[in-house]
Design an enzyme around this catalytic site. Structure first.
Site, PDB file in Angstrom:
ATOM      1  N   GLY A 188      57.993  58.669  44.622  1.00 44.27           N
ATOM      2  CA  GLY A 188      57.551  57.363  44.135  1.00 44.27           C
ATOM      3  C   GLY A 188      58.231  57.057  42.820  1.00 44.27           C
TER       4      GLY A 188
ATOM      5  N   GLY B 161      57.437  54.019  40.953  1.00 44.72           N
ATOM      6  CA  GLY B 161      56.765  52.918  40.260  1.00 44.72           C
ATOM      7  C   GLY B 161      56.408  53.329  38.848  1.00 44.72           C
TER       8      GLY B 161
ATOM      9  N   SER C 188      46.010  34.262  40.257  1.00 41.95           N
ATOM     10  CA  SER C 188      45.304  34.836  39.111  1.00 41.95           C
ATOM     11  C   SER C 188      43.850  34.379  39.041  1.00 41.95           C
ATOM     12  CB  SER C 188      46.004  34.455  37.813  1.00 41.95           C
ATOM     13  OG  SER C 188      45.197  34.829  36.731  1.00 41.95           O
TER      14      SER C 188
ATOM     15  N   ARG D 201      33.855  39.547  40.228  1.00 39.94           N
ATOM     16  CA  ARG D 201      34.735  39.553  41.401  1.00 39.94           C
ATOM     17  C   ARG D 201      34.015  39.854  42.706  1.00 39.94           C
ATOM     18  NH1 ARG D 201      40.323  42.863  39.895  1.00 39.94           N
ATOM     19  NH2 ARG D 201      41.132  41.321  38.448  1.00 39.94           N
TER      20      ARG D 201
ATOM     21  N   HIS E  37      43.023  44.437  47.413  1.00 36.51           N
ATOM     22  CA  HIS E  37      43.967  44.365  46.303  1.00 36.51           C
ATOM     23  C   HIS E  37      44.334  45.745  45.762  1.00 36.51           C
ATOM     24  CE1 HIS E  37      45.939  42.836  42.838  1.00 36.51           C
ATOM     25  NE2 HIS E  37      45.037  43.227  41.992  1.00 36.51           N
TER      26      HIS E  37
ATOM     27  N   GLU F 108      47.808  55.061  41.052  1.00 38.08           N
ATOM     28  CA  GLU F 108      46.847  54.608  42.061  1.00 38.08           C
ATOM     29  C   GLU F 108      46.640  55.666  43.148  1.00 38.08           C
ATOM     30  OE1 GLU F 108      47.770  50.757  43.796  1.00 38.08           O
ATOM     31  OE2 GLU F 108      45.971  50.762  45.045  1.00 38.08           O
TER      32      GLU F 108
ATOM     33  N   ARG G  63      37.935  48.892  39.460  1.00 41.22           N
ATOM     34  CA  ARG G  63      38.914  48.868  38.385  1.00 41.22           C
ATOM     35  C   ARG G  63      38.835  47.550  37.630  1.00 41.22           C
ATOM     36  NH1 ARG G  63      43.569  46.639  37.688  1.00 41.22           N
ATOM     37  NH2 ARG G  63      43.921  46.025  39.845  1.00 41.22           N
TER      38      ARG G  63
ATOM     39  N   LEU H 128      48.087  49.097  35.329  1.00 45.46           N
ATOM     40  CA  LEU H 128      49.374  49.382  34.696  1.00 45.46           C
ATOM     41  C   LEU H 128      49.178  50.450  33.629  1.00 45.46           C
ATOM     42  CD1 LEU H 128      50.671  45.719  34.302  1.00 45.46           C
ATOM     43  CD2 LEU H 128      51.131  47.328  36.138  1.00 45.46           C
TER      44      LEU H 128
END
Lengths: 257, 228, 639
Positions: C42, C44, C286, C332, C403, C427, C437, C443
């Site tokens: 990975g 990322g 967003s 949310r 998500h 993650e 989260r 990030l």
């Protein structure tokens, strides 16, 4: 809606390719272009044929994976849009389209519409960074950055490395990509220490990777999905001229004694 | 590690020229010299409209410069050689950089002038040779050439419709070449600023038009008998 | 055999745990570092940062990514920002407050010590990224700008326009490429990890497929790091990239790594809804849009009228009606579930009735179009590009979408899984977000793990083992390679009637329907029965065209979907047994009167860690108890 596609099919890097005609009778205006190709591929798979290979990942216009030519334009007719975000409502029932891979010596075809853009990585590796090891950074606010410079650096840093600039350039030049990185780092105070070295190495690496030169046609700027400006190319030339005149590559490491 | 040696002076120049940017800079600098010459040359020659005496006097003045003239010729010749050599190498590079052409390729931003640089250049180059043979050394004019009487040579030369036609075509191409070339020159030398670039582009257009109209006006005037 | 779940949390006050741990760690002699080979899978934020940092330290690193470049990793798509307890705004932020907010936001299902460390190193991340040239937003005076995000009461979010993830990833990618040039990192792109190799109880390498040539290769190392992201694509439609997959962590799970809390999945309330069966992914809008947009559905079922012609009296602003205090700004999970309920009852709008309106007309009238354009212009543009509708004139249609996945491979304080020598970052692990989260924390965690944790803990591990000792001719490598070969051949030989995507879509429907925003025992039981059937059908009736010795995107997908078909079942099992509601796991049976998640701290205040026992065997559920010494267990209250 019905879409007729002429797609470049090429088995691998060494084989010859050719255009093959396909029909997608059940396209829908709400589909993205890649979803329309998904539908074609599902159909081909069911028929036992080899699906069309194309690169894609995030499908929201930021990863830079996707991209091929639609009727001679990278990412297709919609400005400021990657092909994954291009929707079929911009086409008409019965349209006949030509799909080709990005073509450049430095972007060899891997299969069908997929090309190898690793030359971009090698250019970045040659100098497209600021040398700062993890842990050695001063406080983030220790060095103020003029807002305008920061904003302009961000404009250049928005490049997604898709390669549309190379594909559209009559000379297959990577100038827009390379200059975007040189501009991003060169406009920040953090990037000054290596500015000459960066410009010098990246331009030479771009040359050695087999990209062409810039004839200032502006084609790249017109197709760039992120609106990167050719102003950056001028900045790259400036930095390169200055670096060529003054920059000295260190000869030996010296060494702690 | 990338091992790119750019330390010694010779190496430095060779490396600079090796890069795609370096070649473009050479194109731009030599283009700058040549386009400046073209403007001066045109203004000098426009004295054609002021009569035989004026033009021949101007020619005599140039000849009297002696060493300076030869120096200017040397600079111009070097610029031309560099411009042409770099152009040729870049043309080869262009073909190498995209060995397989597109089946279908659209142009979105490229102007006609930019697209045609690659053949407006060589035609103008060929014209240049002819132009020197025509009016400087005189071979192309043969027996009609009178050394020192520039006015005569020009009138006689342009009264030939074929020669005039070539002049007109070549100068239109030169104008188109400059139209893209002058703005491109600034861009290649790194001059681009949102405030000034639109003005530079306008300047390039005006430059092209001025050169085109000025240079075409002379054979045209002779052809239609305005100047005898 | 139960898993060893020693979390290795250092003793002492929470503020000093990480310092103490760092001091106690063993070090590798600088001259010996190059003798150690480390594999990072990975590229990322987590994997890329780890590979770059380990390379800088002098280890021999091989980094793998399945994309054509490390710069493509899906971290790039994060929009909002990155949290850090810098307190540059003088508004009362501190490491302790960020720690506190994260534990509470995670609904008390994260490990306190890990979260504290995350908050502690968050400040170093910003410094590091600024030094790399990440163009964070600035004030006119030249200092870094901040904004508040996701309802936080302090402004601690750093951002680079709406492309924070992209800029952080490019910083990390450039650091990585610098190490590639220096010869410290070998980057292998277009490689997919298909198996983990464990020898004598230690992770010793991986088996990969070269996605261009199809070659199956063995890579030997002294330690393996996985930074391979989440498993949101088990739902087929999610905001993840098409290629995001769980194969690396799933293979590790099947080789003995514990899989913790798979049921914690985050559903984001404001995404652009699906427009048809051909839909390949969902795009996030967003969350800030809810500040000025009003959410409603028509009061008539299956109302297909133009929304602008529906009179006020025939609109149900259901969030404002049901949650008068918070209205459109409710949390949310509440907003997501309410949208689902409205659509389930038949009030949904748009294709398939899976959408609700997010209407800006009132704000535009009140504030003027210019203000709305300034605030949300780029989002409106994205919306219009995708849907073709102009949100200035027509209400947006939105629907929740998967998500982020908080669950992942279990790791201790050293980020080491239950397999010694296998480290899991970002993650892909389970460690820092608990059951939910907070915005702008993903990030932060990826970079914290990659830049500031693994360089220390990797040294500690390697200092205790001798470099080398095995090569690719070892029996375990041979066996793993053969297994991969056999699996590839099996995929290609089935030649059934359905495509890989047919199965993936089907799995996604089951997961979304029965294990999505709201779950219940009956639905989960159904899914736990249905998924194995689907899996069996897959292995009999899938059609993978082409061969294994070439670039074959269908084959790549087949491998990933085969693993999702197993992971999906585990996710449902975890959700079934966790008989409480917490954060991203909502069981309809366990809610307060006003629809809030109701935790059961007596029975479920633990991480559930699943242990693989064999194919077609029910995996074992181990638990790691969670203790809360600093942030006291309380029902989240947003009233």
């Amino acid at each position: 809606m019905k879409i007729i596609l002429n797609i470049w099919r090429q088995q691998n890097a060494t084989s010859a390719g050719r255009m093959v005609r396909y029909e997608v009778p059940n396209a829908n205006e709400h589909m993205s272009f890649l979803e329309m190709l998904d539908v074609l591929n599902e159909e081909l798979t069911r028929k036992g044929e080899d699906p069309v290979t194309f690169e894609h990942d995030c499908r929201e216009g930021i990863c830079g994976c996707c991209g091929f030519m639609i009727d001679g334009v990278p990412h297709g007719p919609q400005r400021g849009t990657t092909v994954c975000q291009l929707h079929m409502r911009h086409f008409h029932d019965g349209d006949e389209l030509w799909l080709e891979p990005f073509r450049a010596k430095a972007f060899p075809v891997i299969k069908d519409l997929m090309v190898d853009r690793s030359a971009f990585d090698r250019i970045i590796a040659s100098g497209g960074f600021i040398s700062v090891n993890t842990g050695s950074a001063p406080d983030g606010n220790a060095l103020p950055v003029i807002k305008k410079c920061s904003d302009m650096a961000m404009d250049a840093a928005a490049c997604i490395g898709c390669g549309a600039c190379v594909a559209s350039c009559p000379n297959a030049s990577a100038s827009l990509f390379v200059s975007a990185k040189i501009s991003h780092l060169g406009q920040l105070p953090q990037g000054q220490a290596e500015r000459d070295r960066r410009a010098s190495r990246m331009v030479l690496k771009m040359t050695d990777e087999g990209f062409g030169y810039c004839t200032n046609t502006g084609e790249c700027e017109a197709v760039c999905p992120k609106g990167i400006k050719i102003e950056n190319i001028a900045r790259m030339h400036r930095d390169y001229i200055k670096a060529s005149a003054t920059f000295r590559e260190e000869t030996s490491g010296g060494g702690a004694g | 590690m990338s091992s790119i040696a750019v330390n010694s002076g010779l190496n430095r120049t060779a490396t600079f020229y090796h890069s795609v940017v370096g070649k473009k800079v050479v194109m731009a600098v030599s283009g700058f010299v040549l386009s400046g010459f073209v403007l001066g040359h045109m203004f000098g020659n426009l004295q054609l409209f002021q009569g035989r005496e004026k033009l021949n006097h101007y020619a005599e003045m140039l000849q009297s410069l002696g060493g300076l003239l030869w120096f200017a010729r040397f600079v111009l010749l070097s610029a031309a050689v560099l411009h042409i050599t770099a152009a040729f190498q870049l043309w080869r590079l262009k073909n190498e950089a995209r060995p397989q052409a597109y089946v279908k390729k659209a142009h979105i931003a490229t102007s006609y002038a930019a697209r045609t640089m690659i053949w407006s250049g060589p035609i103008v180059g060929a014209f240049l040779v002819y132009h020197i043979l025509h009016f400087t050394t005189g071979q192309a004019l043969g027996d009609q050439f009178i050394k020192g009487d520039v006015y005569h040579n020009v009138i006689v030369g342009f009264q030939n419709p074929a020669a005039s036609f070539f002049y007109i075509i070549a100068n239109i191409l030169l104008a188109i070449h400059l139209y893209h070339g002058v703005w491109s020159m600034f861009q290649s030398l790194g001059v681009n600023h949102p405030k000034y670039t639109p003005k530079l582009k306008t300047l390039a257009k005006v430059y092209g038009w001025v050169i085109g109209i000025g240079n075409v006006s002379m054979p045209l005037a002779v052809l239609v008998g305005l100047v005898k | 055999m139960a898993l060893n779940l020693d979390s290795k949390i250092p003793s002492g006050p929470i503020e000093q745990k990480w310092q103490k741990a760092k001091f106690e760690m063993k070090l590798v002699n600088p001259a010996n570092k190059r003798k150690y080979n480390v594999i990072v899978v990975g590229s990322g934020l987590a994997g890329g940062a780890a590979a770059a940092s380990l390379g800088e330290l002098g280890y021999n690193v091989k980094c793998f990514c399945f994309q054509d470049s490390p710069r493509r990793a899906h971290s790039i798509a994060a929009q909002g920002g990155i949290n850090a307890a810098k307190n540059y705004q003088n508004d009362g932020d501190s490491v302790y407050r960020l720690f506190y907010d994260t534990v509470k936001g995670g609904d008390f299902r994260a490990r306190e010590a890990n979260v504290y460390r995350l908050a502690e190193v968050s400040v170093d991340i910003i410094d590091q990224c600024v030094a790399q040239g990440v163009p964070f937003a600035r004030e006119y005076g030249g200092v870094l700008a901040n904004r508040s995000f996701g309802g936080a009461q302090v402004s601690r979010t750093f951002y680079a326009r709406g492309q924070t993830g992209q800029q952080l990833l490019l910083g990390c990618y450039q650091a990585l490429e610098r190490q590639v040039d220096a010869g410290r990192v070998k980057m292998l792109y277009r490689y997919e990890m298909l198996e983990l190799v464990v020898i004598d109880g230690r992770a010793r390498g991986i088996i990969t497929r070269n996605m261009v040539t199809g070659e199956i290769e063995s890579h030997v190392a002294d330690a393996v790091v996985l930074g391979t992201g989440g498993y949101g694509n088990v739902f087929y439609l999610s905001t993840n990239a098409k290629g995001s997959n769980a194969t690396a962590i799933w293979r590790a799970y099947k080789k003995g790594a514990g899989f913790a809390n798979p049921c914690y999945t985050q559903i984001h309330p404001t995404c652009i809804p699906q427009s048809g069966d051909y839909q390949s992914k969902l795009t996030l809008m967003s969350e800030s849009l809810r500040n000025d947009g009003r959410i409603w559905v028509p009061t008539k079922k299956a109302d297909t009228r133009d929304p602008n012609t529906i009179p006020e009296t025939e609109r149900d602003y259901y969030l404002e009606r049901r949650y008068p205090a918070f209205g459109n700004l409710c949390p949310r999970d509440i907003a997501s579930r309410a949208a689902k309920v409205a659509c389930d009852e038949g009030y949904g709008v748009g294709p398939g009735g899976r959408g609700v309106y997010l209407d800006f007309s009132e704000s535009i009238n009140r504030l003027g179009r210019n203000v709305i354009e300034e605030r949300y212009g780029n989002l409106f543009e994205i919306y219009e590009r995708i849907t073709g509708d102009d949100p200035y004139k027509m209400p947006m249609r939105i629907y929740p979408a998967v998500h982020y996945t908080m669950g992942g491979l279990w790791v201790d304080y050293q980020l080491q899984s239950t397999i010694p020598g296998l480290f899991v970052l970002g993650e892909a692990n389970f460690s820092d977000h608990g059951a939910n989260r907070l915005g702008a924390s993903a990030l932060m965690q990826g970079l914290a793990d990659g830049y500031f944790v693994i360089p220390y803990t990797m040294g500690n591990y390697l200092a205790g083992v001798k470099p080398g000792g095995v090569d690719a001719t070892h029996q375990e490598f041979k066996a793993a390679k053969e297994a991969v070969d056999a699996r590839t051949k099996k995929f290609l030989s089935i030649k059934g009637k359905k495509t890989v995507d047919d199965f993936h879509r089907e799995l996604g429907k089951v997961m979304w329907e029965y294990c999505g925003m709201a779950r219940n025992a009956a639905g989960l039981d159904h899914a736990i029965a249905r998924i194995p059937e689907l899996r069996a059908e897959f292995w009999e009736n899938v059609n993978v065209p082409g061969s294994g010795a070439e670039l074959n995107q269908s084959l790549e997908r087949a491998g990933r979907v085969a693993d999702f078909l197993e992971l999906g079942e585990l996710l449902c099992r975890d959700a079934r047994i966790r008989e409480e509601s917490c954060g991203g796991h909502f069981r309809e049976e366990y809610q307060t009167e006003d629809g809030e998640a109701k935790r059961d701290d007596v029975n479920f205040c633990h991480a559930a860690v699943w242990e693989y026992l064999g194919d077609n065997k029910v995996p074992a559920r181990n638990t790691e108890p969670l203790e809360f010494e600093h942030v006291h267990l309380a029902q989240r209250n947003y009233k």
